[in-house]
Design a protein around this motif. Sequence first.
Motif, short mmCIF file in Angstrom:
data_model
loop_
_atom_site.label_atom_id
_atom_site.label_comp_id
_atom_site.label_asym_id
_atom_site.label_seq_id
_atom_site.Cartn_x
_atom_site.Cartn_y
_atom_site.Cartn_z
N THR A 12 0.82 -1.22 0.00
CA THR A 12 0.00 0.00 0.00
C THR A 12 0.85 1.27 0.00
OG1 THR A 12 -0.13 -0.02 2.43
CG2 THR A 12 -1.89 -1.16 1.21
N GLY A 13 2.17 1.12 0.00
CA GLY A 13 3.01 2.31 -0.05
C GLY A 13 4.31 2.15 0.72
N THR A 14 5.16 3.14 0.59
CA THR A 14 6.47 3.15 1.24
C THR A 14 6.70 4.50 1.90
OG1 THR A 14 7.40 1.60 -0.37
CG2 THR A 14 8.97 2.92 0.88
N THR A 15 7.31 4.45 3.08
CA THR A 15 7.65 5.67 3.81
C THR A 15 9.15 5.72 4.03
OG1 THR A 15 5.52 5.76 4.96
CG2 THR A 15 7.34 6.99 5.94
N LEU A 16 9.78 6.78 3.55
CA LEU A 16 11.20 7.02 3.79
C LEU A 16 11.34 8.12 4.82
CD1 LEU A 16 12.68 6.93 0.16
CD2 LEU A 16 12.41 5.05 1.79
#
Length: 342
Positions: free
Chosen positions: A327-331
């Motif tokens: 559902t997504g990536t967080t950096l």
Amino acid sequence: MGSAADDAALRTATRSIGLQIMLVSALVVVGALALTIAWVLHQTVPKERLEQVAAAGQGEVFVSAIDVVAGLIVLGIGGVVFAGLVTVVIARRAVRPLGDALRVQRQFVADASHELRTPLAVLDARLQALQRKITGGAATADDRVTADLARLRDDSRALIDIVGDLLEAAGGDSSAAATMSDPVHLNEVVEDVLRSMSVLADEHDVALRYDAAGFALVDASAASLRRAVLAVVDNAIGHAPPGSTVTVSTRLERDSAVITVTDEGPGITGIKPTRVFDRFARSDPAPETTGTNAHASRPSFGIGLALVREVALRHGGSVRVAATSDTGTTLELVLPASSQGT
């Protein structure tokens, strides 16, 4: 292609160095044995005693234990010194190509940055001249064109700063320059990056959202900070599907300023999340989207996030993958907050 060739050359060099060390070790062992035997024979009983032993039909030869121990110590020290000298020579030969590669890399960055400075300065001068014409009435433009021109001028100045930052990094004085520079307003840099990236986001049908919690000053050069934030946002836009949102947020945690960038893409696949910051590392491409909102993704060379890590480490910070899923990536980019206040 180039990476495979580099890996093959590295394996060849490793085998060569290993073979050289093995040969040196063998020479040291054989030489030590030969010298030990020669020393023992030299330290045997006198010739007259040997003749008497031979005449008596005895086959034993007596050697002083003190002489043997002294000889072994001398031979051991000599072997260690010889092996050390040969190892230094081998190490210098092994490191020489690495030094040459580093010099070529620095020279390339310096040359490229220097060559880019002039055309960028010309571009900025032309934009400035056009702004003066519009302001003075020599040329006409509506408010939208005037605003776009102002943004182009800001982008050109930002490019000039980035090129200068690259040139300083190639010279090895970038950390000192960052330390001596005034603290940078993190929120202003992030807002400036989002304004610049809005055009690219619109092309990808991706919305940009900014959530700022607190106001932070960061001890970093504005150009370096802009490079890092821009690369992370650019990476998020490149992996965000059409119609989705990329969210950028800033907050303070103790003595650190934290920038998080979250996309709604398919997540990191085909590679460990910890490796996305390695140079030339790339995850598997996302499935192509079909329909009216489809867009062609730009080629990725696996350099942008590596530069982010380089900037973060150079300023005493860090960057990591805080979360990734389908559902997504967080950096998350963390930089020390300035001691001058927040």
